[in-house]
Design an enzyme around this catalytic site. Structure first.
Site, PDB file in Angstrom:
ATOM      1  CE  LYS A  13      -2.153  -0.944   3.863  1.00  0.00           C
ATOM      2  NZ  LYS A  13      -1.723  -2.296   4.274  1.00  0.00           N
ATOM      3  NE  ARG A  88      -3.583  -1.957   9.883  1.00  0.00           N
ATOM      4  CZ  ARG A  88      -2.480  -1.438   9.335  1.00  0.00           C
ATOM      5  NH1 ARG A  88      -2.416  -0.161   9.040  1.00  0.00           N
ATOM      6  NH2 ARG A  88      -1.462  -2.211   9.062  1.00  0.00           N
ATOM      7  NE  ARG A 123       7.695  -3.674   5.543  1.00  0.00           N
ATOM      8  CZ  ARG A 123       6.426  -3.292   5.635  1.00  0.00           C
ATOM      9  NH1 ARG A 123       5.900  -2.510   4.717  1.00  0.00           N
ATOM     10  NH2 ARG A 123       5.686  -3.724   6.634  1.00  0.00           N
ATOM     11  NE  ARG A 156       7.276  -1.371  10.041  1.00  0.00           N
ATOM     12  CZ  ARG A 156       6.212  -1.187   9.250  1.00  0.00           C
ATOM     13  NH1 ARG A 156       6.304  -0.388   8.205  1.00  0.00           N
ATOM     14  NH2 ARG A 156       5.090  -1.807   9.492  1.00  0.00           N
ATOM     15  NE  ARG A 167       2.472  -5.800  10.813  1.00  0.00           N
ATOM     16  CZ  ARG A 167       3.436  -5.395  10.004  1.00  0.00           C
ATOM     17  NH1 ARG A 167       4.585  -6.018   9.952  1.00  0.00           N
ATOM     18  NH2 ARG A 167       3.238  -4.361   9.226  1.00  0.00           N
TER      19      ARG A 167
END
Ligand code: ADP
Ligand code: ZN
Length: 210
Positions: A13, A88, A123, A156, A167
């Protein structure tokens, strides 16, 4: 143009939001980035949010709804905006409706859990400016260094494998019902996430022009 980007964590996103910013000149508003900035600044809100974020859980609705309401009042949102990572939950979406925020389109980027798990492990984000990179798909010019600001690239905490699973579970339970919510309002457009970022962008742009 007032847009929402929907999709699982790691569906891309944020990356697509940047492309829309460049093309349409409207700001992208990422609740994730706003929350991380608050954590870094050590504000009261940041301290509260941090425990949830590190565990891969959603921050309470009233906190993020407050953030978004304040942000949408700012001048640069007059001609439209892209919401990345908000809403969300159904109560968050309902809060937008109750505030008469007239969303034009909701673009849902679909990516399988398997592909997401693979992507998230690679990531890396800039510790200074929050720009995002990937060890395979979006390498920085110099390993471990941000192209934009020279900051250090780190993983992260919430991209750690066990947190990613939490998640994804939370996404399916709490966020996926938003697809039906916006379908019911006639606003949902589905885009299949592609392996190449540019291919997904082409589909997103096509969906916006439709
Ligand atoms: P990603 O899209 O990669 O999951 P984000 O940067 O959007 O990550 O969000 C990181 C974390 O911030 C989330 O896991 C959650 O804890 C919190 N967060 C962000 N947006 C929201 C929201 N709308 N509601 C509740 N929590 C949120
Ligand atoms: Zn940087």
């Amino acid at each position: 143009m007032k847009l929402i980007l929907l999709g699982a964590p790691g569906a891309g996103k944020g990356t697509q939001a940047e492309k829309i910013v460049d093309k349409y000149g409207i700001p992208a508003i990422s609740t994730g980035n706003i929350l991380r900035a608050a954590v870094k600044d050590g504000t009261e809100m940041g301290l509260k949010a941090k425990q949830y974020m590190d565990a891969g859980q959603l921050v309470p609705d009233e906190v993020v709804i407050g953030i978004i309401k304040d942000r949408l009042k700012e001048d640069d949102c007059k001609n439209g905006f892209i919401l990345d990572g908000f809403p969300r939950t159904i109560p968050q979406a309902q809060a937008l409706e109750d505030a008469n925020v007239d969303i034009d389109k909701v673009v849902d980027i679909e990516v399988s859990d398997e592909a997401i798990t693979k992507r998230m492990s690679g990531r890396r984000v800039c510790a200074k400016c929050a720009n995002s990179y990937h060890l395979e798909y979006k390498k920085p010019q110099t390993d471990g260094v941000c192209d934009a600001c020279g900051g250090e690239l780190i993983q992260r905490k919430d991209d750690a494998p066990e947190t990613v699973q939490a998640r994804l579970a939370e996404y399916h339970e709490m966020t996926e019902p938003l697809k039906d919510f916006y379908k019911g309002l006639g606003k949902l457009v589905i885009v299949e996430g592609q392996e190449e970022v540019a291919d997904t962008t082409a589909l997103v742009f096509a969906a916006l022009e439709d």
